[in-house]
Scaffold this motif. Structure first.
Motif, PDB file in Angstrom:
ATOM      1  N   PHE A  98      37.266  31.652  48.251  1.00 46.51           N
ATOM      2  CA  PHE A  98      37.766  32.790  47.481  1.00 46.51           C
ATOM      3  C   PHE A  98      37.006  34.034  47.907  1.00 46.51           C
ATOM      4  N   ASP A  99      37.730  35.126  48.139  1.00 41.20           N
ATOM      5  CA  ASP A  99      37.130  36.405  48.467  1.00 41.20           C
ATOM      6  C   ASP A  99      37.265  37.351  47.284  1.00 41.20           C
ATOM      7  N   PHE A 100      36.174  37.965  46.896  1.00 41.20           N
ATOM      8  CA  PHE A 100      36.193  38.939  45.813  1.00 41.20           C
ATOM      9  C   PHE A 100      36.399  40.338  46.393  1.00 41.20           C
TER      10      PHE A 100
ATOM     11  N   THR B  14      34.533  37.340  35.825  1.00 36.43           N
ATOM     12  CA  THR B  14      35.825  36.695  36.002  1.00 36.43           C
ATOM     13  C   THR B  14      35.639  35.186  36.078  1.00 36.43           C
TER      14      THR B  14
ATOM     15  N   ARG C 284      44.408  35.716  49.499  1.00 37.25           N
ATOM     16  CA  ARG C 284      43.106  36.324  49.277  1.00 37.25           C
ATOM     17  C   ARG C 284      42.198  36.069  50.478  1.00 37.25           C
TER      18      ARG C 284
ATOM     19  N   ARG D 266      46.177  34.538  40.094  1.00 35.41           N
ATOM     20  CA  ARG D 266      45.524  35.448  41.036  1.00 35.41           C
ATOM     21  C   ARG D 266      44.072  35.051  41.300  1.00 35.41           C
ATOM     22  N   LEU D 267      43.547  34.151  40.491  1.00 35.37           N
ATOM     23  CA  LEU D 267      42.157  33.721  40.639  1.00 35.37           C
ATOM     24  C   LEU D 267      42.055  32.294  41.170  1.00 35.37           C
TER      25      LEU D 267
ATOM     26  N   LEU E  13      37.144  31.437  38.321  1.00 33.28           N
ATOM     27  CA  LEU E  13      37.856  30.885  39.463  1.00 33.28           C
ATOM     28  C   LEU E  13      38.538  29.586  39.052  1.00 33.28           C
TER      29      LEU E  13
ATOM     30  N   ASP F  73      46.015  43.549  48.889  1.00 30.88           N
ATOM     31  CA  ASP F  73      44.786  43.299  48.150  1.00 30.88           C
ATOM     32  C   ASP F  73      44.548  44.361  47.086  1.00 30.88           C
TER      33      ASP F  73
ATOM     34  N   THR G 262      39.770  42.299  42.466  1.00 28.16           N
ATOM     35  CA  THR G 262      39.812  41.038  41.730  1.00 28.16           C
ATOM     36  C   THR G 262      39.823  41.330  40.235  1.00 28.16           C
TER      37      THR G 262
END
Length: 302
Positions: free
Chosen positions: A225-227, A190, A54, A209-210, A192, A79, A82
Motif C-alpha cells: 500500500f502506498d500512502f 487511517t 495505488r 480505497r484503503l 488498511l 491519485d 489517502t
C-alpha cells in the motif's frame, strides 16, 4: 488486558473494486515490490496479480531497456490523498520504534510494504508511521505494546512492516490502524484492509480505497500500500542518492531550550523548546525538522 474494538456508525461500505488492468502504475508497483519481499516475475499476468490503482510512481529498478523507470508524469493518474478514518478507542502513544510487531498467539505471517508520497508524486523521507492492530484472536493489548510500533521511511520514502494478519471480532473486518506524518506536517490517521474478506461487506467503517494489494508469500502473505499525503511538493525527479537521515544542525534551536537534535529520547523524557515544556510520547532519535512543536506524535506540550 486485551479488548475488542466497537465499530463506529458510518455510511454503508461499497463492494470490493474490480481488479484493474495492466497500467504503467501497475508495472511500477510490481517493480518496486522487488525491493521488499515479493519477487517480480517478468510477465503481464504477474504484474496484474501484484498491482492496483495505488501503485508506486517511480522505481530505481531497471526497466525493460535497462534504464530506471521514470516518475509518472504530473501524477495525473487518479491519485488523491489517502483518506482518513477513525482512530478508534485503542490507540496508545509511546509505542516502540520497530519494523517488527510481535505478540503472543501466533498467526499468519504478514509483511506490509510501500512508499509514502506527497501530492507531486515525490517520496517523503523520514515520514513517521505508527501501526497498531489486534492479535490473532482479535484482541488489542492495552497494558503493553504487543502488535504496536512506529518506524520512519527511508530516503526514498519506503517502509516495510513485519507482523501477522490480525484476527476478526464482532462488527469489524480484518484491518490495521496507522498514523502517518510527514516531517512538520499534519497527521493522517487511517486503516488498511484486506481484499476478499467476507466481513468487508458488513463492516460500517470499511472503505475499498484503503485495500492493500495482497499476494501469497511463502507460508504467509505480503501486502502493499502506498500512502499519498496532502503535502505540497515541488515537482522534480526522484532522488538519485541517499541523503543523510539526520543532517547536522546549522544553528541552535530557536528560542533556546534543552531539546537537541541527534539525541536519543525515551518516552517520558521532558525537554524545553521555544519557551515551552514538552514530554516525549515515543522513543526516537531527534533530528532537525522534528522539533517538539512540529511532531505532536512524538512530543506533548505541557
Amino acid at each position: 488486558m486485551s479488548t475488542h474494538e466497537d465499530p463506529a456508525a458510518q455510511s454503508p461500505p461499497s463492494a470490493d473494486p474490480t481488479p484493474p488492468g495492466i497500467t504503467r502504475k501497475s508495472l511500477l508497483r510490481a517493480a518496486v515490490a522487488t525491493g521488499f519481499a515479493v519477487p517480480l516475475i517478468g510477465t503481464a499476468a504477474a504484474a496484474v496479480a501484484m498491482a492496483d490503482d495505488r501503485s508506486a510512481k517511480f522505481t530505481t529498478v531497471p526497466g525493460p531497456a535497462g534504464a530506471p523507470l521514470a516518475v509518472t508524469p504530473a501524477c495525473h493518474d487518479g491519485d488523491a490523498p489517502t483518506i482518513d478514518q477513525t482512530e478508534g478507542p485503542y490507540f496508545e502513544p509511546g509505542s516502540p520504534q520497530t519494523t517488527v510487531l510481535t505478540g503472543p498467539g501466533g498467526g499468519t505471517p504478514l509483511t506490509v510494504s510501500g512508499v509514502v508520497y506527497g501530492l507531486a508524486c515525490q517520496p517523503i523521507a523520514n515520514a513517521l508511521l505508527d501501526f497498531w492492530q489486534a492479535d490473532n484472536g482479535g484482541n488489542y493489548d492495552m497494558s503493553g505494546y504487543n502488535f504496536r510500533g512506529h518506524q520512519y521511511t527511508d530516503s526514498q520514502g519506503r517502509f516495510s512492516l513485519t507482523t501477522i494478519v490480525p484476527g476478526l471480532y464482532p462488527g469489524r473486518t480484518k484491518h490495521i490502524h496507522v498514523k502517518v506524518q510527514a516531517p512538520n506536517q499534519p497527521i493522517l490517521t487511517t486503516q488498511l484492509y484486506f481484499p476478499g474478506v467476507p466481513q468487508n461487506s458488513t463492516d460500517t467503517i470499511y472503505d475499498p480505497r484503503l485495500l492493500m494489494t495482497v499476494t501469497q508469500h511463502g507460508s504467509g502473505v505480503a501486502g502493499a500500500f502506498d500512502f499519498v499525503l496532502n503535502v505540497q511538493q515541488d515537482p522534480g525527479p526522484p532522488p538519485t542518492s541517499s541523503p543523510p537521515s539526520s543532517p547536522p544542525p546549522t544553528s541552535p534551536p530557536p528560542g533556546g531550550g534543552t531539546w537537541q537534535p541527534d539525541h536519543t529520547y525515551a518516552a517520558g523524557d521532558v525537554v524545553t523548546y521555544g519557551g515551552a515544556t514538552y514530554t516525549c510520547l515515543q522513543g526516537h532519535t531527534s533530528m532537525v525538522g522534528w522539533e517538539p512543536p512540529n511532531v505532536p506524535a512524538l512530543w506533548q506540550r505541557q
